[in-house]
Design a protein around this motif. Structure first.
Motif, short mmCIF file in Angstrom:
data_model
loop_
_atom_site.label_atom_id
_atom_site.label_comp_id
_atom_site.label_asym_id
_atom_site.label_seq_id
_atom_site.Cartn_x
_atom_site.Cartn_y
_atom_site.Cartn_z
N THR A 34 14.66 -6.86 12.88
CA THR A 34 14.40 -6.89 11.44
C THR A 34 13.38 -5.83 11.04
O THR A 34 13.45 -5.28 9.93
N TYR A 82 5.71 0.63 7.30
CA TYR A 82 6.84 -0.07 7.89
C TYR A 82 7.19 0.43 9.29
O TYR A 82 8.12 -0.09 9.91
N ARG A 128 14.09 -2.98 8.28
CA ARG A 128 13.21 -2.83 7.12
C ARG A 128 12.74 -1.39 6.98
O ARG A 128 12.72 -0.83 5.88
N GLN A 137 15.66 0.87 5.79
CA GLN A 137 16.03 0.66 4.39
C GLN A 137 14.97 1.18 3.42
O GLN A 137 15.29 1.87 2.46
#
Length: 451
Positions: free
Chosen positions: A396, A308, A400, A403
């Motif tokens: 975003t 990520y 991501r 999180q």
């Protein structure tokens, strides 16, 4: 409830993982705990959520004790048998496997779930079923774009894309069907055999009847591909494929239906017999949410960890210059057309300062234009207005990573970065994704990490 289950097992000599000829096992054991519980209560709006949670729990218990065999999971008797055979306890199991019966048989290679199970490259047990489909929808959309580029037309169409999408099933060579992952992989391998000979096979996908002719199926191992047979079958299938592709192009060009091909399955095959698709939704299972069941079963399964942080460390490819008639294409795509029309011609992204034209993305023959409005609940962004999709993708991606990798609670994507911080970490490029300064982005991520 255990007495019911034990008595049923004693009275039946059926193989619990295979549906014998003439016997319908879709009803599971009508005396399983979930069925008994569902029979006793009438569901009302006030207590439906509590009942669904109970149904899910009883469904999981039924899968574990073998009284529900129209569903599966890492705790089922079949899974225990599979674990014992492979000597491994960790599964990589997908939702289709969980939502199908333990006695399910692949309509392509005729193997049951036990025979399909095999070890993966990381020592896990692979337990995956996939929905195999034709690719005419993608072919039609590609032809739709190709006609715009080749014809150079400046006249947009407001109904063309919707017509293309509605017509796609008419050109499919077969309906979607659930098959094992090995059979689906065999389709991809067969197409590579064809492409290695120098022949184009962009949108072709073999049907299960064709795949079954060129695979050599073995238990607990991937299929062997008979390359000679693949080419024989392709030579037979190619004329119909070429004819369909010619029609696809004509439909994209003239938006007129000409003809279609369709292959029905032999016998009583249920193409996608999953709980979410309405299969076996009775005896209490109508109260079980398929997504929730898969989520519960997935807690102890193998998961590949995604990178990520790639948004700030990976190389971003550069897009091409849009064709001269890009606007006609954008105005023919309803979503893109609305976003384009909502902004004045002189508008620029308030973050990266790219113009409307510079935001137009053109990659692999696909033209697109997207913007996004920051949420009003993020104070720093209240007066910003619409931003381009390139800036929104960075926001975003940051949210991501925070999180998933660091467990940071972020209510809105725009809460994790300010407009000034965004400007400091990006370098904008026309028709392409932003380049991100990896050092400055890392500093921003570190600021959010729990101490």
């Amino acid at each position: 409830m255990a007495d019911y289950r034990n008595s049923w097992k004693q009275e039946s000599n059926l193989d619990p993982y295979k549906a014998p000829h003439g016997v319908n096992l879709m009803n599971n054991n009508p005396k399983h705990a979930l069925a008994i519980w569902a029979k006793q209560y009438e569901i009302s709006r006030d207590d439906i959520q509590e009942r669904k949670e109970t149904a899910l729990r009883l469904a999981i218990e039924g899968i574990a004790d073998g009284s529900i065999i129209s569903l599966d999971g890492v705790i089922s008797p079949l899974s225990q048998k599979i674990k014992a055979h492979h000597g491994v306890s960790l599964f990589e199991m997908n939702g289709n496997w969980i939502e199908t019966a333990q006695y399910w048989t692949c309509p392509c290679c005729a193997r049951g779930k036990f025979q399909i199970s095999r070890l993966g490259g990381k020592g896990q047990i692979l337990a995956k079923l996939v929905e195999h489909h034709d690719h005419m929808s993608d072919a039609l959309k590609a032809a739709f774009r190709k006609v715009f580029i080749e014809s150079g037309t400046d006249k947009p169409t407001s109904t063309g894309l919707a017509l293309i999408e509605r017509m796609a099933p008419a050109f499919s060579a077969y309906p979607s069907v659930l098959i094992c992952e090995d059979c689906n992989n065999a389709d991809a391998a067969a197409k590579k055999v064809i492409s290695d000979t120098g022949r184009k096979v962009d949108w072709h996908s073999f049907s299960i009847g064709q795949i079954s002719q060129f695979i050599i199926a073995r238990n607990h191992t991937p299929h062997i591909i008979d390359k000679v047979k693949v080419l024989e079958i392709w030579n037979l299938a190619r004329p119909a494929y070429v004819a369909r592709m010619n029609l696809v192009y004509e439909v994209a060009k003239a938006a007129v239906l000409h003809d279609y091909w369709f292959e029905r399955y032999q016998g009583e095959t249920t193409p996608v017999p999953t709980l979410s698709n309405g299969f076996s939704r009775f005896n209490g299972l109508e109260l079980v949410n398929g997504e929730a069941l898969v989520h519960e079963m997935a807690r102890s399964t193998f998961k590949h960890k995604s990178n990520y942080s790639r948004w700030r460390s990976g190389e971003q490819s550069i897009g091409d210059i849009p064709p001269p008639n890009f606007l006609a294409i954008i105005q023919s795509l309803p979503g893109c057309a609305r976003m384009w029309a909502a902004l004045p011609d002189q508008w620029k992204c308030p973050i990266c300062e790219r113009s409307k034209y510079q935001i137009v993305n053109y990659k692999k023959g696909k033209v697109s234009f997207h913007t996004h409005g920051p949420t009003r609940y993020s104070p720093a962004w209240k007066s910003t207005g619409q931003i381009c999709i390139g800036c929104f993708n960075v926001v975003t991606a940051l949210k991501r990573e925070l999180q998933i990798d660091y467990g940071v609670e972020v209510n809105s994507p725009f809460d994790c970065i300010t407009p000034g911080e965004m400007r400091s970490i990006i370098r904008a490029r026309a028709h392409s994704s932003h380049l991100v300064d990896p050092e400055m982005a890392e500093t921003l991520v570190t600021k959010w990490q729990p101490r």
